[in-house]
Motif scaffolding. Structure first.
Motif, mmCIF file in Angstrom:
data_model
loop_
_atom_site.group_PDB
_atom_site.id
_atom_site.type_symbol
_atom_site.label_atom_id
_atom_site.label_comp_id
_atom_site.label_asym_id
_atom_site.label_seq_id
_atom_site.Cartn_x
_atom_site.Cartn_y
_atom_site.Cartn_z
ATOM 1 N N ASN A 88 0.830 -1.201 0.000
ATOM 2 C CA ASN A 88 0.000 0.000 0.000
ATOM 3 C C ASN A 88 0.873 1.264 0.000
ATOM 4 O O ASN A 88 1.427 1.653 1.032
ATOM 5 C CB ASN A 88 -0.923 -0.008 1.219
ATOM 6 N N ALA A 89 0.968 1.892 -1.163
ATOM 7 C CA ALA A 89 1.810 3.078 -1.312
ATOM 8 C C ALA A 89 1.333 4.228 -0.439
ATOM 9 O O ALA A 89 2.144 4.999 0.091
ATOM 10 C CB ALA A 89 1.846 3.508 -2.786
ATOM 11 N N VAL A 90 0.013 4.350 -0.257
ATOM 12 C CA VAL A 90 -0.525 5.426 0.567
ATOM 13 C C VAL A 90 -0.112 5.240 2.028
ATOM 14 O O VAL A 90 0.265 6.195 2.710
ATOM 15 C CB VAL A 90 -2.057 5.495 0.438
ATOM 16 N N GLU A 91 -0.173 4.000 2.517
ATOM 17 C CA GLU A 91 0.201 3.750 3.905
ATOM 18 C C GLU A 91 1.684 4.015 4.143
ATOM 19 O O GLU A 91 2.065 4.573 5.183
ATOM 20 C CB GLU A 91 -0.160 2.317 4.294
ATOM 21 N N TYR A 92 2.525 3.615 3.201
ATOM 22 C CA TYR A 92 3.965 3.886 3.353
ATOM 23 C C TYR A 92 4.245 5.379 3.246
ATOM 24 O O TYR A 92 5.118 5.907 3.936
ATOM 25 C CB TYR A 92 4.764 3.083 2.332
ATOM 26 N N GLU A 170 14.301 1.311 6.293
ATOM 27 C CA GLU A 170 13.071 0.780 6.885
ATOM 28 C C GLU A 170 11.944 0.616 5.867
ATOM 29 O O GLU A 170 11.510 -0.497 5.586
ATOM 30 C CB GLU A 170 12.620 1.672 8.042
ATOM 31 N N LEU A 171 11.477 1.716 5.310
ATOM 32 C CA LEU A 171 10.301 1.642 4.435
ATOM 33 C C LEU A 171 10.543 0.780 3.204
ATOM 34 O O LEU A 171 9.756 -0.140 2.917
ATOM 35 C CB LEU A 171 9.879 3.053 4.002
ATOM 36 N N MET A 175 8.783 -2.793 2.013
ATOM 37 C CA MET A 175 8.011 -2.865 0.773
ATOM 38 C C MET A 175 8.516 -3.980 -0.135
ATOM 39 O O MET A 175 7.735 -4.745 -0.721
ATOM 40 C CB MET A 175 8.081 -1.511 0.039
ATOM 41 N N LYS A 176 9.826 -4.115 -0.240
ATOM 42 C CA LYS A 176 10.418 -5.098 -1.149
ATOM 43 C C LYS A 176 10.254 -6.534 -0.653
ATOM 44 O O LYS A 176 10.372 -7.484 -1.440
ATOM 45 C CB LYS A 176 11.895 -4.776 -1.363
ATOM 46 N N ARG A 177 9.982 -6.723 0.623
ATOM 47 C CA ARG A 177 9.720 -8.068 1.129
ATOM 48 C C ARG A 177 8.479 -8.662 0.489
ATOM 49 O O ARG A 177 8.360 -9.882 0.313
ATOM 50 C CB ARG A 177 9.552 -8.030 2.646
ATOM 51 N N VAL A 178 7.527 -7.813 0.148
ATOM 52 C CA VAL A 178 6.289 -8.263 -0.488
ATOM 53 C C VAL A 178 6.382 -8.176 -2.005
ATOM 54 O O VAL A 178 5.930 -9.071 -2.723
ATOM 55 C CB VAL A 178 5.096 -7.413 0.016
#
Length: 275
Positions: A88-92, A170-171, A175-178
């Motif tokens: 979710n780009a908005v959440e990040y 962190e961010l 994100m890249k884990r998913v």
């Protein structure tokens, strides 16, 4: 300034006066940057530069830098019922904003003592957020427009170090884990140099004589002055009007302010100083 050209052309000065008209000052001082680059290429450095901005005809000898960025987030879309399958780009982006607001508060503690800026510390603010397509879709894209105005160069370095480390360590890792192709990119919109206060200033002294002033001030808004100072040119900011009337509907400059400016230009034409 243009209206005063006939008066200026009749002056008995030992050195010429040049008017420089720039463009796109509000989006990064693009025109002035090209002009300064050309002056550097030609090896020309004016002795004094007076940058026209609304200062109520007060001499301004220093201002903060003004840096603007848009940070873009690219994640992975999925159905709202299966959010763990998306990024979710908005959440990040929201977490990124929270970090910026944390940095904003820290900047207040880094201000040098006894400075006269208002506010007396470097500032940071979020200006724009765009992202998502619908309530039931995990957003794959979002962008955050933000800016900071640094009172000192070390504050600018602090902002970049803090937010870039948080972004990359962190961010982006999460994100890249998913989704391995997730991406965060900080786009530079504008980076305008601040104007440092000079210990000795020909421009300040000269304008003080023309205006009958022996006091100076500083402002928190950015101008083209910092660019000309990079040439080694003694630079100040001065002009009619108030910044309080700027960037809103029905901008205006009071007639009395224009009269003060014209009086200054008339004195400039009559002066025979070596500036």
């Amino acid at each position: 300034a243009i209206a005063s050209l006939p008066v200026l052309s009749r002056g008995e000065r030992t050195k010429p006066i040049h008017f420089a008209f720039s463009y796109d000052e509000e989006v990064g001082c693009l025109g002035a940057r090209e002009l300064v680059d050309e002056l550097q290429r030609l090896g020309i450095a004016p002795e004094i530069a007076i940058i026209g901005e609304p200062t109520q005809m007060q001499i301004i000898e220093g201002h903060k830098s003004a840096c603007q960025y848009t940070t873009h987030f690219e994640g992975l879309a999925s159905h709202g019922s299966l959010p763990d399958l998306g990024v979710n780009a908005v959440e990040y982006a929201t977490r990124y904003i929270s970090k910026l607001l944390e940095i904003k508060e820290k900047l207040k503690t880094l201000a040098p003592p006894n400075n006269t800026y208002a506010p007396p510390y470097s500032t940071l603010q979020i200006g724009k957020i765009e992202g998502g397509n619908a309530h039931n879709i995990v957003a794959d894209k979002c962008s955050v427009g933000w800016e900071f105005r640094a009172l000192q160069k070390s504050d600018a370095q602090f902002v970049h170090t803090q937010i870039d480390d948080y972004q990359n360590s962190e961010l982006l890792v999460q994100m890249k884990r998913v989704h391995a192709d997730s991406h965060i990119y900080k786009e530079i919109i504008a980076e305008v140099e601040g104007l440092g206060i000079a210990q000795a200033s020909e421009a300040k002294e000269f304008m003080g004589e023309l205006l009958g002033q022996n006091t100076t001030g500083v402002v928190s808004f950015g101008t083209e002055a910092g660019l000309f100072a990079l040439l080694g040119t003694s630079t100040i900011v001065c002009g009619p009007g108030s910044i309080k009337q700027a960037h809103k509907a029905n901008e205006y400059i009071e007639i009395d302010q224009l009269k003060l400016c014209l009086q200054m230009l008339e004195k400039l034409a009559k002066s025979n100083q070596n500036h």
